[in-house]
Write a protein that holds these residues in place. Structure first.
Motif, PDB file in Angstrom:
ATOM      1  N   PHE A   1     -34.382  32.319   8.269  1.00  9.52           N
ATOM      2  CA  PHE A   1     -33.787  32.762   9.634  1.00  9.52           C
ATOM      3  C   PHE A   1     -32.123  33.071   8.721  1.00  9.52           C
ATOM      4  CE2 PHE A   1     -36.606  29.862  11.066  1.00  9.52           C
ATOM      5  CZ  PHE A   1     -37.564  30.422  11.751  1.00  9.52           C
ATOM      6  N   SER A   2     -31.841  33.401  10.169  1.00  4.03           N
ATOM      7  CA  SER A   2     -30.126  33.532   9.925  1.00  4.03           C
ATOM      8  C   SER A   2     -29.257  32.214   9.810  1.00  4.03           C
ATOM      9  CB  SER A   2     -29.369  34.919  10.844  1.00  4.03           C
ATOM     10  OG  SER A   2     -29.757  34.821  11.916  1.00  4.03           O
TER      11      SER A   2
ATOM     12  N   GLY B   1     -19.182  30.850   8.941  1.00  2.00           N
ATOM     13  CA  GLY B   1     -18.453  31.477   9.508  1.00  2.00           C
ATOM     14  C   GLY B   1     -17.979  32.406   7.908  1.00  2.00           C
ATOM     15  N   ALA B   2     -18.181  31.915   6.763  1.00  2.00           N
ATOM     16  CA  ALA B   2     -17.789  32.700   5.889  1.00  2.00           C
ATOM     17  C   ALA B   2     -18.547  34.326   5.541  1.00  2.00           C
ATOM     18  CB  ALA B   2     -18.103  32.322   4.556  1.00  2.00           C
ATOM     19  N   GLU B   3     -19.811  33.823   6.274  1.00  2.00           N
ATOM     20  CA  GLU B   3     -20.236  35.513   6.269  1.00  2.00           C
ATOM     21  C   GLU B   3     -19.499  36.674   7.456  1.00  2.00           C
ATOM     22  OE1 GLU B   3     -24.622  33.458   5.948  1.00  2.00           O
ATOM     23  OE2 GLU B   3     -24.250  34.752   7.798  1.00  2.00           O
ATOM     24  N   GLN B   4     -18.256  36.202   8.372  1.00  2.00           N
ATOM     25  CA  GLN B   4     -18.192  36.829   8.718  1.00  2.00           C
ATOM     26  C   GLN B   4     -17.119  37.935   8.472  1.00  2.00           C
ATOM     27  OE1 GLN B   4     -19.826  37.262  11.619  1.00  2.00           O
ATOM     28  NE2 GLN B   4     -20.354  35.366  11.049  1.00  2.00           N
TER      29      GLN B   4
ATOM     30  N   GLN C   1     -24.231  39.331  11.337  1.00  2.00           N
ATOM     31  CA  GLN C   1     -25.590  38.746  11.507  1.00  2.00           C
ATOM     32  C   GLN C   1     -26.622  39.111  10.203  1.00  2.00           C
ATOM     33  OE1 GLN C   1     -27.289  35.992  13.479  1.00  2.00           O
ATOM     34  NE2 GLN C   1     -25.848  36.852  15.156  1.00  2.00           N
ATOM     35  N   VAL C   2     -26.342  37.917   8.980  1.00  2.00           N
ATOM     36  CA  VAL C   2     -26.166  38.784   8.109  1.00  2.00           C
ATOM     37  C   VAL C   2     -27.991  38.225   7.751  1.00  2.00           C
ATOM     38  CG1 VAL C   2     -26.621  37.951   5.286  1.00  2.00           C
ATOM     39  CG2 VAL C   2     -24.741  38.293   6.891  1.00  2.00           C
TER      40      VAL C   2
END
Length: 517
Positions: free
Chosen positions: A95-96, A169-172, A237-238
């Motif tokens: 999942f993400s 948060g870092a994925e943003q 969403q990654v």
């Protein structure tokens, strides 16, 4: 007329992404930060609210013996530090990050609700009795079962959210610099929430009622979950890329096989994105967390034997002195992020600190804190030996416990450099498919710091420096030993850091970008 205005307002919201989800390419960035920040704050207040005072609750409200309460607390905290690995693997592989954080935040809320019921419904806990009494009624099997279920849900919720939400948060953000800034703010919010729990929540639990304290934790958890869900339309969403652990196993097997083949191999012969193993951090961070765990325990022992009065009528609880460590950590991280660009512009510095440099500075400052602790303890023991009746275990030494604020603050500054640098390094250097796992690795290392008792027992058996009466011991020698270990560990770290090669060289060693005016 009113219909036209409403349609105009709805159209404006639609253009700004207020009522409709923005396009995927426009998601993420700092617009998502307020939702994540509120979520981290709420979930952290709830987690620290029940975890920090667990031993006291077990002893005073659940009639558990002190040794048993300590063992239960250590197991719970250790599990809470191991669960993030499982949550991160699920997020990376299947999942993400968002659904994983949301589900575990809900699990945490269930735990907080059950804790509130346990502290308010008398049949769910044994009758209260005088502290230290030998006739206290033990909890029933049903009461134990309900309470263990509460701890299981709370630990799962804590473990599944704390570091996975950091990766989320870092994925943003796309730029490494923005990711590093986010991690710094993440720790500021995390430490700030812990300060609130260590002071206000604990005060309410001890002086007003455990029911009210638990209810506040549940409300904070609910606010954190609501903020997380409300920001869904703004999150990038990654998509998970499948399990990489089978690939890692294949890489290890191939490496073993190739080790038997003679010849010289270039980078292109052996590199894959799963080979980034941060050996320098995995070796040095556990040693640091062992020292920090022992440092906290010994500082509390020192505080118990010193004058903790702040004014004529208020005495600071010994455990609450650790708040000064959190305050220093939060302040140092804030200063590093808030003033680093103006300071570098004035000093004509064109490169920002790399994660390895931040971690190295944190190691050095930590050595300084241990030296200062040793000197303060030497002074305390000198006062003990010149004071009549120093052989009494409960003797309060006529020396202000505020002296302990100095090493606690120095350790806090060390953490301000070390932990954000560590999580940023892991996130930036791990393979893209293991981003959540990278941040969870920090939790695993922190978890090691929850087991200082074995090290303390070993030191005591070999030296006798830690008797039950601290005034007759040699805690200063323990600090000197820890400082020596820290020095050797720092030297080893420097060697590993020198040999370490960044995978993203342009991100770490490039010139500092200054904002346009």
């Amino acid at each position: 007329m009113e219909t036209v205005e409403i349609q105009h307002f709805e159209g404006k919201l639609s253009q700004e992404g207020g009522s409709q989800a923005p396009e995927e390419s426009k998601r993420g960035g700092w617009i998502s930060f307020p939702f994540i920040a509120v979520s981290v704050m709420g979930l952290s207040i709830a987690a620290a609210g029940w975890a920090s005072n667990l031993i006291v609750f077990l002893i005073t409200e659940f009639n558990v013996k002190s040794i048993t309460a300590t063992k239960i607390s250590n197991i719970v905290l250790a599990c809470s530090s191991l669960f993030p690995i499982a949550g991160a693997i699920i997020a990376d592989s299947f999942f993400s990050s968002f659904p994983v954080v949301a589900i575990f935040a809900f699990v945490s809320l269930l735990g907080m609700i059950m804790l509130t019921l346990t502290t308010t419904i008398h049949s769910l806990r044994p009758p209260r009795c005088a502290f230290g009494s030998s006739t206290c009624e033990a909890p029933t099997d049903l009461q134990y079962a309900v309470f263990y279920m509460t701890l299981a849900l709370s630990s799962l919720g804590l473990g599944g959210t704390r570091f996975t939400i950091a990766a989320m948060g870092a994925e943003q953000f796309e730029k490494t610099k923005d990711q590093g800034t986010f991690f710094s703010w993440y720790y500021i919010i995390l430490y700030g929430a812990n300060v609130i729990s260590f002071t206000a929540i604990i005060y309410i639990q001890d002086n007003v009622g455990w029911g009210l304290g638990s209810a506040i934790c549940a409300i904070a958890n609910a606010i954190g979950l609501a903020a997380l869900v409300m920001g869904k339309q703004f999150y990038r969403q990654v998509k998970p890329k499948g399990s990489r652990f089978m690939g890692i196993a294949r890489v290890v097997a191939a490496a073993i096989k190739k080790s038997r083949v003679s010849g010289t191999f270039g980078r292109q012969d052996y590199y894959s994105e799963t080979n980034v193993i941060l050996k320098d951090q995995e070796d040095s961070a556990p040693a640091k967390n062992f020292r920090l765990g022992i440092f906290s325990s010994l500082t509390i022992l020192q505080a118990l034997t010193m004058d903790r009065h702040l004014g004529p009528n208020f005495r600071i609880p010994a455990v609450s002195f650790l708040v000064f460590n959190l305050l220093a950590s939060t302040t140092s991280i804030f200063i590093l992020e808030r003033f680093r660009i103006p300071m570098r512009r004035n000093l004509m510095i064109h490169r920002s600190l790399t994660p390895l440099q931040r971690i190295g500075i944190g190691h050095f400052i930590n050595i300084l804190a241990l030296v200062v602790s040793a000197l303060i303890e030497t002074r305390r023991l000198h006062i003990v030996r010149t004071h009549q009746g120093s052989d009494q275990p409960g003797l309060v030494v006529p020396m202000s416990a505020m002296w302990l604020v100095i090493p606690l603050a120095i350790v806090g500054i060390s953490d301000g450099f070390h932990f954000p640098g560590t999580v940023a390094l892991y996130y930036q250097e791990f393979p893209k498919a293991l981003k959540s796992t990278s941040t969870a690795m920090v939790s695993l290392l922190i978890g090691i710091g929850f087991f200082p008792s074995a090290v303390i027992d070993l030191i005591d058996r070999c030296t006798g420096w830690l008797p039950n009466n601290t005034n007759e011991g040699r805690v200063d020698n323990v600090f000197w030993v820890l400082a020596g270990i820290a020095g050797m560990n720092f030297g080893y770290y420097l060697i590993c850091a020198k040999l370490f090669k960044y995978q993203n060289v342009e991100d770490h060693d490039g010139p500092l970008e200054l904002p346009d005016h």
